[in-house]
Design a protein around this motif. Sequence first.
Motif, short mmCIF file in Angstrom:
data_model
loop_
_atom_site.label_atom_id
_atom_site.label_comp_id
_atom_site.label_asym_id
_atom_site.label_seq_id
_atom_site.Cartn_x
_atom_site.Cartn_y
_atom_site.Cartn_z
N ILE A 106 9.96 -3.61 13.55
CA ILE A 106 9.35 -4.79 12.92
C ILE A 106 7.85 -4.88 13.20
CG2 ILE A 106 11.53 -6.06 12.97
CD1 ILE A 106 10.40 -7.68 15.34
N ASN A 107 7.33 -3.96 13.97
CA ASN A 107 5.91 -3.94 14.31
C ASN A 107 5.22 -2.65 13.88
OD1 ASN A 107 7.31 -2.39 16.18
ND2 ASN A 107 5.86 -2.80 17.84
N PHE A 112 7.46 -7.58 5.98
CA PHE A 112 7.33 -8.96 5.51
C PHE A 112 8.15 -9.87 6.43
CE2 PHE A 112 6.72 -6.18 1.90
CZ PHE A 112 5.60 -6.71 1.26
N TYR A 113 7.49 -10.84 7.02
CA TYR A 113 8.13 -11.83 7.89
C TYR A 113 8.37 -13.09 7.07
CZ TYR A 113 7.21 -9.28 12.30
OH TYR A 113 7.19 -8.37 13.33
N TYR A 184 4.79 -13.54 5.58
CA TYR A 184 3.60 -12.84 6.04
C TYR A 184 3.73 -11.37 5.64
CZ TYR A 184 3.13 -16.74 9.47
OH TYR A 184 3.03 -17.96 10.09
N GLU A 185 2.80 -10.87 4.87
CA GLU A 185 2.76 -9.45 4.52
C GLU A 185 1.85 -8.75 5.53
OE1 GLU A 185 1.02 -6.49 1.02
OE2 GLU A 185 1.56 -8.55 0.50
N ILE A 186 2.44 -7.98 6.42
CA ILE A 186 1.69 -7.39 7.52
C ILE A 186 1.74 -5.87 7.42
CG2 ILE A 186 1.41 -7.25 10.02
CD1 ILE A 186 3.03 -9.87 10.21
N ASP A 187 0.56 -5.26 7.33
CA ASP A 187 0.46 -3.80 7.38
C ASP A 187 -0.13 -3.46 8.75
OD1 ASP A 187 -0.19 -1.09 7.13
OD2 ASP A 187 -0.53 -1.28 4.98
N VAL A 193 -3.34 -8.28 6.53
CA VAL A 193 -2.30 -9.31 6.44
C VAL A 193 -2.53 -10.15 5.18
CG1 VAL A 193 -1.15 -11.24 7.58
CG2 VAL A 193 -2.21 -9.45 8.96
N GLY A 194 -1.47 -10.35 4.40
CA GLY A 194 -1.51 -11.21 3.22
C GLY A 194 -0.46 -12.29 3.33
#
Length: 266
Positions: A106-107, A112-113, A184-187, A193-194
């Motif tokens: 998840i990291n 996506f959270y 949260y869209e996290i790359d 982050v979007g």
Amino acid sequence: MKTSTLLAALCGVAVEGAVLWDGRFNDFTSSADLNKWSWANQVGPYQYYIHGSGTVNRYINLSPDYKNPNDTVSKQGARFTLDSTAYWNGQTMRRIELIPQTKAAINRGKVFYHFSISRKDTNAPSVNKEHQICFFESHFTELKYGWISGEQGASNPALQWMTNQRTQWKLNEWKANVWHNFAYEIDFGANRVGLWYSEGGADLKQVVAPVGGVSTSSNGQDWHLGVLELPRSGYPNTNEDYYFSGVFIEDGAITTKIGGPGEFTS
């Protein structure tokens, strides 16, 4: 792109992501199930250790009434409560938080959270204090509500989304009895982050394209589902309730349907 995802896209079929971690409370009988977890017995989907000195039902309770009613995947939602005992480990901040218990990635990569959040007029969160909500330990992304430390004035009714402590998007007023759905869209690899958002039962839409230069650091055990309230002189504590549902983390293509992949059957 995975073969199944590519084929679905070519055929015009809606694509859903792969759930890496499921925190939708569907397997819980009651919040007392959180007590089964300990550092010596790391079971269940959540680490439960950031809370006050009282029993679990002072801080977290589960009910079908506590979920977004448009979410057909979740069996129930959770009410998180800050009360007069909600101090953890001798700190002056009131807080109640759950941490994902998982070895899933998840990291890493792009993930996506997801979560939905609501409040009521009864035990409403204070507009006079800073509340950090659904945050990472380094606060590279989070929601904030209420008066933020250092602001002018005495109150702030806005619900704000931040990266690196800077506001990127906000609701001017967090109104009662409205469900707000976030992802949260996290790359993690690209440090971007979007934000995806919708209200009620509407599908998620991207409201902030990925922001660059974000310090996307996580050990996979430091996303806090819940709330931390900073103390403020002259503003006494009152009980506050926060409602969460539809909590999960996925990779691949984002699932825009509220509640995520799957259907709940009783």
